[in-house]
Design a protein around this motif. Structure first.
Motif, PDB file in Angstrom:
ATOM      1  N   THR A 171     -14.182  -3.539  -3.518  1.00 13.88           N
ATOM      2  CA  THR A 171     -13.020  -3.854  -2.708  1.00 13.88           C
ATOM      3  C   THR A 171     -12.974  -2.671  -1.315  1.00 13.88           C
ATOM      4  O   THR A 171     -11.626  -1.970  -1.595  1.00 13.88           O
ATOM      5  N   GLY A 172     -13.041  -3.297  -0.332  1.00 15.74           N
ATOM      6  CA  GLY A 172     -12.296  -2.925   1.188  1.00 15.74           C
ATOM      7  C   GLY A 172     -11.746  -3.825   2.273  1.00 15.74           C
ATOM      8  O   GLY A 172     -12.605  -5.248   2.651  1.00 15.74           O
ATOM      9  N   GLU A 173     -10.852  -3.219   3.225  1.00 13.85           N
ATOM     10  CA  GLU A 173     -10.814  -4.572   4.071  1.00 13.85           C
ATOM     11  C   GLU A 173     -10.660  -3.780   5.696  1.00 13.85           C
ATOM     12  O   GLU A 173     -10.879  -2.622   5.809  1.00 13.85           O
ATOM     13  N   PRO A 181       1.424  -7.197   6.263  1.00 14.17           N
ATOM     14  CA  PRO A 181       1.219  -7.269   5.756  1.00 14.17           C
ATOM     15  C   PRO A 181       1.442  -7.348   4.476  1.00 14.17           C
ATOM     16  O   PRO A 181       1.540  -8.159   3.325  1.00 14.17           O
ATOM     17  N   ALA A 182       0.433  -6.963   3.711  1.00 15.23           N
ATOM     18  CA  ALA A 182       0.671  -5.989   2.104  1.00 15.23           C
ATOM     19  C   ALA A 182       1.886  -4.766   1.659  1.00 15.23           C
ATOM     20  O   ALA A 182       2.122  -5.706   0.692  1.00 15.23           O
ATOM     21  N   ALA A 183       2.687  -4.981   3.229  1.00 14.17           N
ATOM     22  CA  ALA A 183       3.361  -4.871   2.592  1.00 14.17           C
ATOM     23  C   ALA A 183       4.295  -5.526   1.635  1.00 14.17           C
ATOM     24  O   ALA A 183       5.387  -5.962   0.717  1.00 14.17           O
ATOM     25  N   GLY A 263      -7.419   1.571  -1.808  1.00 12.98           N
ATOM     26  CA  GLY A 263      -5.533   1.433  -1.835  1.00 12.98           C
ATOM     27  C   GLY A 263      -4.846   0.339  -1.850  1.00 12.98           C
ATOM     28  O   GLY A 263      -4.902  -0.498  -2.747  1.00 12.98           O
ATOM     29  N   PHE A 264      -3.906   0.574  -0.899  1.00 16.08           N
ATOM     30  CA  PHE A 264      -2.740   0.253  -0.855  1.00 16.08           C
ATOM     31  C   PHE A 264      -2.591  -1.418  -0.500  1.00 16.08           C
ATOM     32  O   PHE A 264      -2.939  -2.348  -0.643  1.00 16.08           O
ATOM     33  N   LEU A 265      -4.013  -1.667   0.458  1.00 18.81           N
ATOM     34  CA  LEU A 265      -4.349  -3.561   0.982  1.00 18.81           C
ATOM     35  C   LEU A 265      -5.097  -4.096  -0.417  1.00 18.81           C
ATOM     36  O   LEU A 265      -4.314  -4.630  -1.103  1.00 18.81           O
ATOM     37  N   SER A 266      -5.677  -2.977  -1.133  1.00 15.94           N
ATOM     38  CA  SER A 266      -6.297  -3.309  -2.190  1.00 15.94           C
ATOM     39  C   SER A 266      -5.706  -3.734  -3.106  1.00 15.94           C
ATOM     40  O   SER A 266      -5.801  -4.712  -4.051  1.00 15.94           O
ATOM     41  N   GLY A 315      -7.753   3.854   3.873  1.00 21.82           N
ATOM     42  CA  GLY A 315      -8.342   2.382   3.780  1.00 21.82           C
ATOM     43  C   GLY A 315      -9.969   1.727   3.693  1.00 21.82           C
ATOM     44  O   GLY A 315     -11.204   2.771   4.084  1.00 21.82           O
ATOM     45  N   GLU A 316     -10.920   0.669   4.338  1.00 21.23           N
ATOM     46  CA  GLU A 316     -12.429   0.320   4.667  1.00 21.23           C
ATOM     47  C   GLU A 316     -12.731  -0.187   3.461  1.00 21.23           C
ATOM     48  O   GLU A 316     -13.661   0.261   3.087  1.00 21.23           O
TER      49      GLU A 316
END
Length: 349
Positions: A171-173, A181-183, A263-266, A315-316
């Motif tokens: 998964t990536g973003e 928004p992730a926080a 990472g964090f977003l995922s 990220g990504e």
């Protein structure tokens, strides 16, 4: 078309009998018992997911969900919002960080636009909900109906990819300002103050960090997301890229393949997905411990220990593809190593 609940109902528990057989096989390989540590545990997990001793992640794919965020208007990132669009063009060309890494790891990259503030981009799958989510500091990111539709469409996309031969999904973003928004998601679902979840993102200045913290605090106060309803959390303080990733995770588990987190977003998206469908948890493989603040909180809540410590925060999906060779190694170890019996090696207690 299948509804979200119908997709979730397809998620099966891991095959414990196969996992027991894999454990016995690993103990009989030409090595001291347990000497390959977490690589062995990964092989056992993969055997349970694939329901087979002959494990292989031969066709790997990274799915990058991209979107812009209305909260950008609050000045929570230094990068121009147009960078989301421009970096997606770099991904189409194959020259972004994650695309270069994925090519090195012999993995495909599927680019998905869930809400970039632009016209559709050639070479990018158009799953655009709309052009940018709402500004969570003043309103909900999306409606509940949009959140459910996004989760369903993304889950069906993952299932479709598996039906076309994909055996492992990372998964990536991509989205300027999406760590905000992730926080907010991590704050709500981990019951943590924004001071503990808001990080530097794309090199946000330390002397302005309090502003970003206050934006997250305001978003939660205004929207009042229900921590017991992750769809509500996604709709109120999330984003289209985050919802897309959560849907991919649910769909991949329903299709019976492992999901590699970035990472964090995922991890924020995984919190959403696991709360919606707890059955997906055994299908998750954590790649790395992002340097982004709040990652450890999310990982602890998910009860996951990453395989890599690289101080990465690009990220990504960059961390996810870095873990692909570890998964290949687990498969090779389990299927190609010789056995003690074949080598006439006897180990005493």
């Amino acid at each position: 078309m299948q509804s979200l609940n119908q997709i979730i109902a397809q998620i099966r528990p891991l095959d414990r009998l196969v996992m027991e057989e894999m454990s016995i096989r690993l103990d009989g390989l030409v090595k001291p018992v347990g000497s390959l540590g977490r690589l062995e545990q990964l092989a056992i997990q993969l055997s349970g997911i694939y329901r087979n001793l002959n494990i292989s992640a031969s066709h790997k794919q990274l799915i990058v969900m991209a979107a812009d965020h209305g909260v950008y208007a609050e000045g929570i990132t230094l990068a121009p919002q147009a960078v989301t669009y421009l970096q997606m063009l770099n991904m189409v060309k194959g020259v972004s960080g994650v695309c270069v890494l994925a090519k090195q790891m012999k993995a495909d990259v599927l680019l998905v636009d869930t809400g970039i503030d632009s016209l559709p981009i050639e070479g990018v799958l158009n799953y655009k909900v709309r052009r940018s989510s709402g500004n969570i500091a003043t309103q909900a990111a999306m409606s509940r109906e949009e959140a459910i539709t996004l989760l369903e469409r993304s889950a069906r996309l993952a299932i479709e990819q598996v039906n076309h031969g994909v055996r492992l999904i990372g998964t990536g973003e991509l989205g300027m300002g999406n760590t905000t928004p992730a926080a907010a998601i991590v704050s709500v679902l981990c019951d943590a103050e924004p001071e503990h979840t808001v990080g530097v993102g794309a090199n946000f200045p330390q002397d302005r960090m309090q502003h970003r913290i206050e934006v997250v605090r305001r978003a939660i106060a205004i929207n009042q997301p229900d921590a017991n309803d992750s769809i509500d959390v996604l709709a109120k303080v999330g984003g289209f890229d985050l919802g897309g990733m959560a849907g991919i995770m649910i769909g991949a588990a329903a299709a019976g393949v492992p999901i590699v987190l970035d990472g964090f977003l995922s991890c924020a998206a995984a919190l959403i997905a696991v709360n919606i469908a707890p059955q997906i948890h055994p299908y998750l493989i954590p790649s790395h411990r992002s340097a982004e603040k709040g990652t450890q909180l999310a990982l602890e809540k998910l009860n996951l220990v990453p395989y890599l410590e690289m101080s990465m925060r690009l990220g990504e999906g960059s961390g996810a593809v870095m873990a692909f060779p570890i998964i290949d190694a687990a498969c090779a170890m389990a299927t190609k190593m010789g056995s003690l019996n074949e080598s006439n090696i006897l180990l005493s207690d």
